[in-house]
Scaffold this motif. Structure first.
Motif, short mmCIF file in Angstrom:
data_model
loop_
_atom_site.label_atom_id
_atom_site.label_comp_id
_atom_site.label_asym_id
_atom_site.label_seq_id
_atom_site.Cartn_x
_atom_site.Cartn_y
_atom_site.Cartn_z
N LYS A 258 0.86 -1.02 -0.17
CA LYS A 258 0.54 0.08 -0.36
C LYS A 258 0.91 1.35 -0.12
N SER A 259 0.54 2.28 -0.89
CA SER A 259 1.36 3.41 -1.06
C SER A 259 0.47 4.43 -0.69
N LYS A 260 1.71 5.66 0.18
CA LYS A 260 1.15 6.57 1.03
C LYS A 260 0.49 7.73 -0.53
N GLY A 261 1.13 7.94 -1.55
CA GLY A 261 0.83 8.17 -2.87
C GLY A 261 0.05 7.19 -3.91
N GLU A 262 -0.86 7.88 -4.07
CA GLU A 262 -1.49 7.79 -5.45
C GLU A 262 -0.22 6.81 -6.59
N LEU A 274 9.93 -4.89 -10.43
CA LEU A 274 9.63 -3.82 -10.15
C LEU A 274 8.71 -3.23 -9.70
N TRP A 275 8.51 -2.32 -10.98
CA TRP A 275 9.37 -0.80 -10.52
C TRP A 275 6.84 0.25 -9.55
N VAL A 276 7.23 1.30 -9.17
CA VAL A 276 6.12 0.93 -9.21
C VAL A 276 6.05 3.30 -8.75
N ASP A 286 12.24 -6.44 -5.32
CA ASP A 286 13.51 -7.60 -6.58
C ASP A 286 11.94 -8.92 -7.10
N GLU A 287 12.66 -9.61 -8.54
CA GLU A 287 11.97 -10.18 -8.97
C GLU A 287 10.96 -11.05 -8.02
N ASP A 291 5.44 -9.97 -2.12
CA ASP A 291 5.21 -9.44 -0.94
C ASP A 291 5.98 -9.32 0.11
N ARG A 292 6.39 -8.45 0.01
CA ARG A 292 8.02 -8.11 0.69
C ARG A 292 8.29 -6.65 1.10
N PRO A 293 8.80 -5.79 1.54
CA PRO A 293 8.88 -4.44 1.71
C PRO A 293 9.55 -4.20 0.00
N ALA A 294 8.98 -3.15 -0.14
CA ALA A 294 9.97 -2.49 -1.32
C ALA A 294 10.31 -1.34 -0.74
N ARG A 295 11.86 -1.36 -1.88
CA ARG A 295 12.67 -0.72 -1.12
C ARG A 295 12.39 1.35 -2.19
N THR A 296 12.46 1.99 -1.44
CA THR A 296 11.93 3.22 -1.96
C THR A 296 12.87 4.12 -2.28
N TYR A 297 12.70 5.25 -3.22
CA TYR A 297 13.64 5.98 -4.03
C TYR A 297 12.45 7.56 -3.88
#
Length: 1003
Positions: A258-262, A274-276, A286-287, A291-297
């Motif tokens: 779930k993302s903070k921004g839309e 996978l990039w969001v 990562d591939e 279901d794991r925490p994503a890296r945030t940039y």
């Protein structure tokens, strides 16, 4: 706020305000400009930011598209921009766009790129130009200015499919417009998401992305990743407003993200990451780890699009700060100066108690704990750079302090004043370290914490940068101008090491032992060296150059050496050869192009399984197995050819005039990972008469001056950071025509003209020669007539002379009253006179007639002078007298001289001999030999005979011979008289030789 006011003014009186989709876009823009930016230090990426200062028309960028040649397209609210790695070229309505604000870029099957504008109309780019879509009027009438969110094409007839999202009573609705190819008009369709709709029953999932997928499924169209990401067969990732949903077959389940921004877009890169893209940062999975925490940039930024180019670089578009280029996500960065006004550099790093210790340029010592939380260890009061030095498990600062942790709390113990090297144990009680230009020998600090107490100082006169004990009894000092060594028992006696008979007088920055084998030497001028058993070994790298300035060395294991300097990092793999000397097997360069924040590296170490770098920009870290190779070679093209600074030629194979021989080529290779240390391009100009070698350059312009005529082929290639050249050279062919004086037809004309001139000259010469010949012939004819007359005169002179002598003989017989002899003589004489008169009229006679005449004459002379002489005529066998011709009466004067003068005063009987012989089948030789008194003297003209009488007959013979030679110069006749005594002292008399040409016919 200025941008916000601009948008408000733009939309104040716009009918778009009544459109829900327009309001949705407006909300996104307002959110972006009113959300404050925030940064996190953990997991920051190194990037290059491109904004309006770099050529982008606006910081508000909506979409990124990769062109076939590797260049990039960007849509903004101020036009469409194209980037080739050097400059941004912006296109606006002046270039054919229907509107300057465009959102999405889509490529159809025909290679055209489509752009959907803010006012609902479309543009496309084809053959280097923008064109408004022909069906815009029908689209606007049908859609009533609704904003097209996506562009798609049906798989069958490549018809346009344009969806629009609207809301009604809380439900999402998808309206789409489909192009009718037969009449060029658009049809309006509607898909509704509610319980009763057939579409919604397929998968119980809410969200406009899913509805667009249903549109794709039902209509056979194909949308980009703004709608879905395909992981496999019947395996997709969709997104709702803040969530990711994975649909496998007929099963749909949330991924837990779930993302903070839309969410605005999802993207799957070449490594299946996978990039969001959201309105509050960029997320990466990562591939297979969704279901794991994503890296945030880039938290706090509104990310509209992400794309990975052909070289592996990532491009991220934002609505606030333009575009970011990320060379690698494997290299992460930590800034040290977020709370400082002055930029803070990481000068040195070390490991202590599972923490990473950092010395900075702002007099601070920082540390990262096991949780990678950045904290301050200590700040020195002086405004000096804080260097740290590690020796074993102990850590020191160059300000003379020892750094420790006491119960998890950092402790700084002052030991001495400023030092340049870490202390090294001499024995259990003494240590040695460098300080400025001296070695300091000091006592170990006591348990009470008292600092070092100096017990000795050795002045070296050289600023000491590094001290190494190798082996135990030898100390090595790396100084600013060379390498020195000293024995442990004779520290005052140090010597400078020499390499290859030359002083190693460069600055030594680091000394690193390799077990008991030897030690590595990092220099600031001579690159990487290795010492073993008194020999220095130098190491040039694969590109043929040494890294001249090396700041730091780190030995990861027995076969891997890391090197940091002013040109990035080098990972060196090596093996020991039979001599124990390292042999380099592979060099991998890691630079800005690989993702580093800078190429200036101060120090390297390994912590928590990653390589950490202290750089001028802070800390960088990455996996030791970081992949740096770029396999995709750059594409290249010749963009422009300038002739004589004014004429522009874009097509190949032009024909240029002879004076259009100043040619400039402008070419561009699209690469966002250009090599750092070697030229990017190579080019050559091939001529029909000679080839040139490759020339290497970083310039995009090459000019040739005053080219000669002929056919030319210009070739240019480019290479990426891995040294891979373009698969094919960009080629431009042209021909410079020769000056008309250098053309074949000119030379043919000149040849014909020369032939004509030569012909005229020859003809003139021939006419001149003919005239000369005619004059010569006339002269010769006159001369011939004169010669004939002269010869006739000479022959006429012979008859009176002969008649006079014969009459004297007859008179003598009469005086003697010998009537019978007189009658016989007179008869012979009359016959000779008749022959003489006949011969006088002839030019030549047969030799047999001449011999008959001579024989008759000699018989008369024998009668006249009885018992005075005898004569003999000798000829070779098979000699045919009638085949030869001679002038008549030629021999008679010679015979007369012999009878009358040679035999006159001798007491013996004279012998007269005539010999005839053919010589070389060219000449007839006639020889008259007598045994008379001989010749009194010789003369070039005619000799005087014994009596002193000058013979008129011999003079006549010579003149006749001269006349013959005028016409027979090739085989000249000659007349020669000689004394026989000159040839043989025992011989008497005279020898007369006459040679005549065999072909003698007319005189």
């Amino acid at each position: 706020m200025a941008n916000l006011e601009r948008i408000r003014n733009r939309l104040k009186h716009s009918p778009f305000l009544s459109c829900p989709a327009c309001l949705f876009k407006l909300w996104i823009i307002l959110f972006c400009y009113t959300t404050p930016l925030c940064h996190t230090f953990a997991q920051s990426l190194n990037y290059i930011n491109y904004d309006t200062d770099d050529g982008l028309p606006s910081s508000e960028v909506y979409d990124i598209e990769l062109a076939d040649d590797g260049s990039l397209w960007f849509t903004t609210d101020r036009g469409v921009s194209h980037f080739n790695g050097y400059e941004f070229q912006t296109y606006t309505t002046n270039d054919g766009l229907v509107n300057n604000t465009n959102f999405e870029i889509c490529k159809d099957k025909n290679g055209r790129r489509w752009f959907n504008a803010f006012d609902g109309r479309l543009s496309y780019y084809e053959d280097g130009q923008f064109h408004p879509y022909e069906g815009n009027d029908s689209l606007v009438r049908t859609s009533r200015w609704e904003v097209v969110e996506n562009i798609a094409f049906t798989q069958g007839d490549n018809s346009l499919l344009l969806p629009v999202t609207i809301t009604r009573h809380g439900n999402y609705l998808i309206r789409y417009y489909r192009e009718n190819k037969s009449n060029g008009r658009f049809e309006k369709k509607l898909i509704v998401d509610d319980e009763s709709d057939e579409v919604a029953k397929i998968v119980p999932l809410k969200g406009n992305a899913y509805l667009r997928y249903q549109l794709l499924f039902r209509l056979g169209a194909d949308f980009d990743s703004s709608i879905k990401v395909k992981l496999g067969e019947d395996d997709y990732i969709f997104f709702t407003k803040h969530e990711l949903i994975r649909v496998q077959g007929d099963q749909a389940r949330p991924t837990g993200f779930k993302s903070k921004g839309e969410i605005d877009l999802t993207y799957l890169d070449n490594q299946q990451r996978l990039w969001v893209c959201t309105l509050d940062g960029l997320y990466m999975f990562d591939e297979g780890r969704y279901d794991r925490p994503a890296r945030t940039y880039f938290q706090g930024l509104s990310i509209t699009s992400i794309l990975q180019d052909l070289e592996g670089n990532y491009w991220v578009s934002t609505l606030q700060e333009g575009v970011f280029k990320v060379a690698s996500i494997e290299v992460e960065h930590i800034d040290l100066d977020k709370a400082e006004l002055k930029k803070e550099k990481a000068l040195s790093i070390a490991i202590m108690d599972s923490c990473l210790i950092i010395g900075t340029s702002n007099s601070r010592i920082l540390y990262l704990n096991a949780k990678e939380e950045l904290k301050q260890f200590y700040k020195f009061p002086e405004s000096l750079e804080a260097f740290i030095i590690q020796k074993g498990n102990s850590l020191y600062s160059r300000m003379g302090s020892k750094l420790e942790f006491d119960n998890g709390q950092p402790v700084v113990r002052k030991l001495y004043s400023d030092v340049s090297t870490a202390p090294i144990n001499i024995d259990d009680s003494l240590v040695i370290f460098g300080r400025f230009n001296a070695l300091i020998i000091a006592k170990q600090p006591s348990a009470t914490g008292r600092g070092f107490e100096r017990v000795g100082r050795i002045a070296t006169g050289k600023r000491i940068m590094e001290v190494l004990q190798f082996p135990k009894d030898t100390f090595w000092m790396g100084t600013v101008n060379g390498l020195y060594r000293s024995h442990i028992n004779q520290l005052n006696d140090f010597e400078q090491l020499r390499a290859d008979q030359a002083l190693l007088n460069t600055r030594i920055s680091s000394l690193l032992p390799l077990g008991n084998v030897g030690f590595w030497i990092a220099t600031m001028g001579e690159g990487l060296l290795f010492y073993r058993q008194g020999i220095i070994h130098a190491y040039p790298f694969t590109d043929g150059k040494q890294s001249e300035l090396i700041n730091s060395l780190f030995l990861q294991d027995d076969h891997t050496l890391w090197l940091g300097g002013n040109e990035g990092v080098k990972k060196i793999s090596f093996q020991l050869d039979d001599r124990g000397v390292p042999r380099i097997e592979q060099v991998k360069a890691i630079t800005i192009a690989s993702g580093l924040s800078t190429n200036y590296i101060n120090e390297i170490t390994e912590w928590k399984g990653r390589i950490w770098l202290a750089t001028e920009e802070g800390l960088d870290h990455f996996s030791p197995d970081l992949a740096t190779e770029v396999s995709h070679p750059p594409s290249i093209q010749v963009e422009k050819v300038v002739i004589d600074t004014s004429d522009f030629i874009t097509h190949s194979n032009p024909q240029l005039a002879h004076d259009q021989n100043d040619v400039l080529f402008h070419f561009t290779a699209v690469s966002f990972s250009k090599p750092d240390r070697v030229p990017f391009y190579r080019y050559r100009l091939l001529h029909e008469r000679s080839d040139t070698n490759w020339i290497y350059t970083d310039s995009r312009d090459v000019q040739y001056i005053n080219l000669s005529h002929g056919v030319y082929r210009f070739e240019v290639m480019a290479r990426n950071n891995s040294g891979v050249w373009s698969p094919e050279a960009a080629v431009y062919r042209f021909r410079i025509l020769p000056h008309f004086t250098q053309t074949w037809w000119f030379w043919v004309f000149m040849f014909i003209l020369a032939i004509g001139v030569v012909y005229l000259l020859v003809r003139r010469r021939e006419r001149s020669i003919q005239q000369q010949e005619a004059q010569k012939r006339a002269l010769q004819h006159a001369r011939l007539q004169a010669k004939e007359a002269e010869l006739e005169s000479l022959r006429s002179q012979m008859n009176p002379h002969f008649v006079f002598n014969s009459l004297n003989s007859i008179q003598n017989f009469i005086f003697k009253r010998d009537i019978e002899q007189a009658n016989y003589y007179l008869s012979k004489f009359s016959r000779l006179m008749r022959d003489s008169l006949q011969f006088t009229k002839l030019k030549n006679i047969k030799l047999d007639k001449e011999i008959q005449f001579i024989s008759a004459y000699l018989e008369l002379e024998q009668m006249r002078f009885p018992n005075r002489f005898e004569f003999e005529i000798v000829t070779p066998e098979h000699f045919s007298f009638h085949q030869y011709t001679v002038p008549p009466l030629l021999l008679q004067p010679i015979l007369e001289n012999a009878v009358k003068h040679a035999f006159k005063n001798i007491s013996y009987k004279g012998q007269l001999r005539l010999e005839f012989e053919e010589v070389d089948q060219k000449m007839l030789q006639m020889v008259v030999v007598d045994n008379g008194s001989g010749i009194v003297q010789k003369s070039p003209e005619l000799p005087d005979v014994a009596s002193g009488h000058r013979s008129l007959g011999l003079k006549i013979i010579k003149d006749r011979i001269d006349l013959i030679n005028r016409d027979y110069a090739d085989e000249p006749a000659y007349f020669h008289i000689e004394n026989r005594m000159d040839l043989n002292p025992a011989a008497n008399g005279t020898k007369v030789t006459i040679c005549l040409p065999l072909e003698l016919e007319a005189i």
